[in-house]
Design a protein around this motif. Structure first.
Motif, mmCIF file in Angstrom:
data_model
loop_
_atom_site.group_PDB
_atom_site.id
_atom_site.type_symbol
_atom_site.label_atom_id
_atom_site.label_comp_id
_atom_site.label_asym_id
_atom_site.label_seq_id
_atom_site.Cartn_x
_atom_site.Cartn_y
_atom_site.Cartn_z
ATOM 1 N N LEU A 171 0.712 -1.191 -0.102
ATOM 2 C CA LEU A 171 -0.155 -0.110 0.009
ATOM 3 C C LEU A 171 0.765 1.331 -0.002
ATOM 4 C CD1 LEU A 171 -2.978 -0.839 2.430
ATOM 5 C CD2 LEU A 171 -2.721 -1.175 0.036
ATOM 6 N N LEU A 172 2.105 1.223 0.532
ATOM 7 C CA LEU A 172 3.059 2.249 0.470
ATOM 8 C C LEU A 172 3.757 2.509 -0.815
ATOM 9 C CD1 LEU A 172 4.721 1.883 3.960
ATOM 10 C CD2 LEU A 172 2.786 3.292 3.566
ATOM 11 N N VAL A 173 3.687 1.841 -1.568
ATOM 12 C CA VAL A 173 4.411 1.777 -3.035
ATOM 13 C C VAL A 173 4.072 3.016 -3.629
ATOM 14 C CG1 VAL A 173 4.794 0.617 -5.214
ATOM 15 C CG2 VAL A 173 4.921 -0.794 -3.008
ATOM 16 N N PRO A 174 3.132 3.329 -4.009
ATOM 17 C CA PRO A 174 2.729 4.706 -4.934
ATOM 18 C C PRO A 174 3.638 5.797 -4.023
ATOM 19 C CG PRO A 174 0.704 3.596 -4.505
ATOM 20 C CD PRO A 174 1.591 2.700 -3.522
ATOM 21 N N LEU A 175 3.324 5.746 -2.632
ATOM 22 C CA LEU A 175 4.204 7.015 -1.904
ATOM 23 C C LEU A 175 5.577 6.891 -2.120
ATOM 24 C CD1 LEU A 175 1.991 6.988 1.338
ATOM 25 C CD2 LEU A 175 1.943 8.687 -0.508
ATOM 26 N N ILE A 176 6.183 5.697 -1.813
ATOM 27 C CA ILE A 176 7.556 5.713 -1.960
ATOM 28 C C ILE A 176 8.214 5.814 -3.439
ATOM 29 C CG2 ILE A 176 9.422 3.743 -2.166
ATOM 30 C CD1 ILE A 176 7.833 2.149 0.035
ATOM 31 N N GLU A 177 7.416 5.478 -4.530
ATOM 32 C CA GLU A 177 7.620 5.695 -5.836
ATOM 33 C C GLU A 177 7.739 7.557 -6.075
ATOM 34 O OE1 GLU A 177 5.358 3.349 -8.478
ATOM 35 O OE2 GLU A 177 7.078 1.734 -8.664
ATOM 36 N N ARG A 178 6.770 8.051 -5.523
ATOM 37 C CA ARG A 178 6.394 9.594 -5.891
ATOM 38 C C ARG A 178 7.785 10.295 -5.069
ATOM 39 N NH1 ARG A 178 1.211 12.608 -4.209
ATOM 40 N NH2 ARG A 178 0.496 11.770 -6.177
ATOM 41 N N VAL A 179 8.253 9.672 -3.926
ATOM 42 C CA VAL A 179 9.462 10.385 -3.267
ATOM 43 C C VAL A 179 10.716 10.019 -3.951
ATOM 44 C CG1 VAL A 179 8.118 11.216 -1.396
ATOM 45 C CG2 VAL A 179 9.238 9.057 -1.418
ATOM 46 N N THR A 180 10.928 9.006 -4.690
ATOM 47 C CA THR A 180 12.183 8.297 -5.339
ATOM 48 C C THR A 180 12.316 8.612 -6.741
ATOM 49 O OG1 THR A 180 11.284 6.370 -5.020
ATOM 50 C CG2 THR A 180 12.346 6.921 -3.151
ATOM 51 N N VAL A 181 11.641 9.439 -7.322
ATOM 52 C CA VAL A 181 11.792 9.655 -8.650
ATOM 53 C C VAL A 181 13.223 10.063 -9.016
ATOM 54 C CG1 VAL A 181 10.979 10.565 -10.761
ATOM 55 C CG2 VAL A 181 9.118 10.094 -9.248
ATOM 56 N N PRO A 182 13.854 9.209 -9.740
ATOM 57 C CA PRO A 182 15.254 9.540 -10.223
ATOM 58 C C PRO A 182 15.429 10.813 -10.961
ATOM 59 C CG PRO A 182 14.769 7.649 -11.090
ATOM 60 C CD PRO A 182 13.537 7.968 -10.471
ATOM 61 N N ARG A 183 16.501 11.482 -10.944
ATOM 62 C CA ARG A 183 16.497 12.685 -11.816
ATOM 63 C C ARG A 183 17.069 12.169 -13.187
ATOM 64 N NH1 ARG A 183 21.425 16.206 -11.143
ATOM 65 N NH2 ARG A 183 21.907 14.737 -9.850
ATOM 66 N N ALA A 184 16.375 12.810 -14.407
ATOM 67 C CA ALA A 184 16.563 12.673 -15.338
ATOM 68 C C ALA A 184 18.199 13.016 -15.967
ATOM 69 C CB ALA A 184 15.589 13.143 -16.451
ATOM 70 N N PHE A 185 18.819 12.261 -16.764
ATOM 71 C CA PHE A 185 19.968 12.573 -17.317
ATOM 72 C C PHE A 185 20.325 14.032 -17.630
ATOM 73 C CE2 PHE A 185 23.468 12.709 -20.313
ATOM 74 C CZ PHE A 185 24.490 12.555 -19.522
ATOM 75 N N GLY A 186 21.110 14.923 -17.289
ATOM 76 C CA GLY A 186 21.399 16.155 -17.568
ATOM 77 C C GLY A 186 20.638 17.198 -16.898
ATOM 78 N N VAL A 187 19.527 16.852 -16.276
ATOM 79 C CA VAL A 187 18.645 17.830 -15.387
ATOM 80 C C VAL A 187 19.451 18.283 -14.119
ATOM 81 C CG1 VAL A 187 16.648 18.285 -14.172
ATOM 82 C CG2 VAL A 187 16.617 16.902 -16.311
ATOM 83 N N VAL A 188 19.528 19.519 -14.151
ATOM 84 C CA VAL A 188 20.255 20.131 -12.965
ATOM 85 C C VAL A 188 19.192 20.274 -11.695
ATOM 86 C CG1 VAL A 188 21.754 22.023 -12.136
ATOM 87 C CG2 VAL A 188 21.699 21.453 -14.591
#
Lengths: 318, 286
Positions: A289-306
């Motif tokens: 049940l926590l997975v959607p929340l976990i995914e929301r806060v751990t979105v990795p930074r896209a390559f090249g984005v400062v």
């Protein structure tokens, strides 16, 4: 000539993997556990597994027929659900209860939320917990060699000593598929080698659980106690086969680690401080049940984005 | 359609508080472990709802608009206390089974919702029928949930054991998750029936009022000044809320709006917020 110049849009490389192939791998990986369960508990286990698989597949087929959707029985996911559910049941469970659990797992947990890929928790575990709440007596009636007795974990909880070698091989009471840590590990290694699961979630799960047991188990660094906890109950089966369910686990790398820690801590909490001896099912469902929340806060930074600089808050007294 | 019968139909089917408006979920989920409990809860709520609707409707010109909520609560609480004592005296087992949910009828949002959105703007008789319709709709909803949960969870219906189900009890349906699951399935069934009816060419009259629903389910209902948008708008020509809010509007139009008995009422209801602002300013000055 024409082949040489042929230009097509991407993707240019396709993997052969599809849902049914992955599910087939999972079924193959579960075979040692399944066969051992039948040897351990007799033909009754064989019957129960059959009933669960058939009622899962049938209820998925009938539900899709009833609501006029394309049948997805061919992707074998219902077979996996049925098999996993059966491996999580004691072999003495009445047949009608197994059927109800299977129908609940497929219809309520999986299909009502949109089918494979949309379910918010692992269907097999949803079915198991439904049965555990509904039929507490028959679901915790563990017989081994014709004698009803406590599972190793329950014995451990009351302070008795257990034979860890028996637990490793699986010659103990329990649900059909949870007893043999060895058989589960064989299946898990197969799944890791063919690339169906990776080691992050189960690894973090087991390590954080072990740390929790060492810290709060009350036995310190007692190897026997630790091994008994690791091999006992549904920990191995849950860690390798149910926590790694693609649909209900995070896809981000950091998310997987957080998910694993969550599972380990919750399982430890339930086992050490809870009333019941076992807590893997509830830990996995809760973390699902926590997975959607976990995914929301751990979105990795896209390559090249400062990374955006945080604006420092000016304190009032500065 | 006769207005009173329309009220009954509205409460039982069109705006059924349990399955359509989803109001009063707390007792709905908590007490429906058996059919008898469902009926008991539903009927006691109905009694309170009918009486409080009538009383509030009779007092609607006396209750100042700005203190209407406390006034409604006092009326509702009085009736709830009466029902509670009567039930304790004559139906002690049911009283025990329903427990805390009897006094909690005071804050049941169906009752306050009907008082606010209907009884305070309409004559006594239609308000009574509105109470009966809504109350019976609630009772039917609770009884349905109760029957299903009792059959599945305890193998009996209306406290009569079903021999065929003696060994087939599913305890989950007696617990809270079972209540949610049964409610969900019954709402789904109801939606299917509604859709079938629409396909057959018997479209249900669309729910009128602001947004998609009733004022009772609207979070703005206390602040909303467009009070003419009640459910029986079909009897009235469409009224622009902005005009209603102004007492200077056409006399005829004002009379036709549901809540405005006279121009004074309109003035009060139309300018609630400005009164409140004045109060605050006044206090600050002191």
């Amino acid at each position: 000539m024409s082949d040489l110049l042929k230009v097509s849009s991407s993707p240019h490389v396709r993997a052969k993997d599809d849902t049914s192939r992955i599910m087939l791998y999972v079924i193959l990986a579960l075979m040692p556990t399944y066969v051992f369960g039948v040897i351990n508990f007799g033909l009754r286990a064989l019957l129960l597994v059959g009933v669960c698989i058939i009622s899962c597949v049938l209820s998925e087929f009938l539900f899709e027929k009833a609501v006029g959707k394309k049948s997805t029985v061919g992707d074998l996911s219902a077979v996996v659900t049925g098999l996993l559910l059966a491996l999580n049941l004691p072999h003495t469970l009445p047949i009608w209860q197994a059927v109800i659990g299977s129908v609940f797992a497929i219809v309520v947990v999986k299909m009502l939320f949109g089918g494979l890929g949309q379910n918010f928790m692992n269907p097999a575990l949803g079915g198991r917990v439904f049965l555990l709440i509904s039929f507490a007596t028959t679901m915790t009636n563990f017989e081994f060699d014709g004698v009803a007795g406590p599972t190793p974990l329950a014995a451990l909880k009351t302070g008795e000593t257990v034979n860890t070698l028996d637990m490793l091989i699986g010659r103990t009471g329990g649900t059909i598929g949870e007893t043999s840590a060895l058989c589960i590990l064989v299946g898990a290694i197969f799944l890791i080698l063919v690339g169906v699961i990776d080691l992050v979630i189960p690894g973090v799960y087991i390590v954080s659980f072990a740390i929790f047991i060492i810290l709060f188990g009350g036995h310190g660094f007692d190897t026997g106690y630790l091994v008994a906890h690791l091999c006992g109950g549904g920990l191995m089966l849950g860690a390798f086969f149910m926590a790694t369910d693609y649909v209900t686990s995070p896809i981000t790398p950091l998310g997987k680690v957080i998910f694993g820690i969550c599972l380990g801590v919750l399982t430890g909490l339930f086992r050490i401080f809870g009333n019941s001896a076992e807590g893997v099912s509830y830990a996995i469902i809760f973390s699902n049940l926590l997975v959607p929340l976990i995914e929301r806060v751990t979105v990795p930074r896209a390559f090249g984005v400062v990374k955006e600089k945080k604006v420092r808050e000016v304190k009032a007294n500065e | 359609m006769n207005r009173n019968i329309e009220r009954l139909y509205n409460g039982l089917w069109k705006e059924n508080p349990t399955f359509v408006l989803m109001l009063g979920m707390c007792p709905t989920l908590a007490v429906t472990t058996s059919a008898i409990n469902g009926i008991g809860m539903g009927l006691s709520t109905t009694v309170v709802l009918v009486l409080s609707n009538m009383m509030i409707s009779a007092l609607r010109n006396l209750i100042p608009d700005r203190v209407r909520m406390p006034a409604f609560i006092v009326v509702v609480a009085s009736f709830v206390t009466m029902v509670q004592f009567l039930m304790q005296g004559f139906l002690p087992t049911l009283y025990e089974a329903l427990g805390i949910y009897i006094p909690l009828i005071v804050v049941n949002c169906i009752i306050l919702g009907r008082a606010e959105s209907y009884a305070s703007k309409n004559p006594v008789i239609p308000s009574m029928f509105d109470g009966i319709g809504m109350g019976l709709g609630f009772t039917v909803g609770l009884t349905f949930i109760g029957v299903v949960r009792e059959i599945l969870g305890a193998g009996s219906a209306f406290n009569v054991a079903i021999p065929a189900l003696d060994n087939y009890h599913i305890a989950l349906f007696g617990l809270a998750p079972g209540a949610f699951i049964v409610l969900g399935f019954l709402v789904a069934v109801m939606n299917v029936i509604r859709r079938k009816m629409e396909e057959k060419g018997k479209p249900l009259p669309a729910v009128q009022g602001c947004l998609a629903g009733d004022c009772a389910g609207c979070s703005l209902s206390t602040a909303c000044t467009g009070k003419s948008l009640t459910h029986h708008v079909d009897e009235l020509p469409p009224v622009n809320p902005a005009e209603v809010a102004k007492p200077t509007a056409n006399e005829m139009e004002v009379k036709q709006t549901a809540n405005a008995k006279n121009s004074e009422d309109v003035e009060k209801s139309g300018s609630d917020s400005s009164y409140a602002d004045d109060d605050i300013v006044g206090k600050e000055d002191k």
